[in-house]
Design an enzyme around this catalytic site. Sequence first.
Site, PDB file in Angstrom:
ATOM      1  N   GLN A 186       0.819  -1.096   0.199  1.00  0.00           N
ATOM      2  CA  GLN A 186       0.083  -0.018   0.008  1.00  0.00           C
ATOM      3  C   GLN A 186       1.018   1.238  -0.079  1.00  0.00           C
ATOM      4  OE1 GLN A 186      -3.117   0.087   3.016  1.00  0.00           O
ATOM      5  NE2 GLN A 186      -3.730   1.857   2.200  1.00  0.00           N
ATOM      6  N   PHE A 187       1.023   1.931  -1.179  1.00  0.00           N
ATOM      7  CA  PHE A 187       2.102   3.068  -1.353  1.00  0.00           C
ATOM      8  C   PHE A 187       1.417   4.245  -0.587  1.00  0.00           C
ATOM      9  CE2 PHE A 187      -0.623   3.904  -4.824  1.00  0.00           C
ATOM     10  CZ  PHE A 187      -0.766   5.398  -5.075  1.00  0.00           C
ATOM     11  N   THR A 188       0.126   4.208  -0.424  1.00  0.00           N
ATOM     12  CA  THR A 188      -0.498   5.331   0.067  1.00  0.00           C
ATOM     13  C   THR A 188      -0.207   5.551   1.557  1.00  0.00           C
ATOM     14  OG1 THR A 188      -2.479   4.198   0.560  1.00  0.00           O
ATOM     15  CG2 THR A 188      -2.473   5.341  -1.527  1.00  0.00           C
TER      16      THR A 188
END
Length: 149
Positions: A78-80
Site C-alpha cells: 500500500q504505497f498510500t
Amino acid sequence: MRAVVQRISQGKVVVEDQVTGAIDKGLLVFLGVTNEDNIQDVKYMAEKIVNLRIFEDDNEKMNLSVIDVEGKILAVSQFTLLGDCRKGRRPNFTEAARPEMADELYKSFIEECQKLGINVETGVFQAHMMVHLINDGPVTILIDSKKTF
C-alpha cells in the site's frame, strides 16, 4: 518502510472477483515502501512484526506473537501509507518507492516472514484490491523502520 498492522480474526483480499489471499486468525499488514528502503528495512520489519506481542494470553494480556498463536499474515502492498498531507489537500507520494523497487522489497518482506515460520497470504501488487477484515480488538499498530528509537 511503513506498516499498519492489524490483529484480525478474518481477512481476505479480492482482485477482479477472485480471492488472492485469505486468512483466519493473524495479522493484516499494509506495507508501504519508501525510496530509501533496503534489505535491512525489510529484515527489521519482518522480525518486528512476526514477534510483535499483540495477541492475548490466558490472562488477557498482550503477551503472544503471531508465531505463538500459530496465526498467519495477510500482506498487502500500500504505497498510500507514504502520502504526505502536510501541504495542501492532495497527498504527495514522492517518498514512495518506484514500483519496481517497491515490488522487490514487498516480495522480500514476504520471504523474510516465511523464513521466520509464518504462512503469508498476499494481495496483488499494483492491483485495485478489495480488502475485507474483521479487526480483533480493535488492535492497530503503526511501525516505521526509520523510527527505531
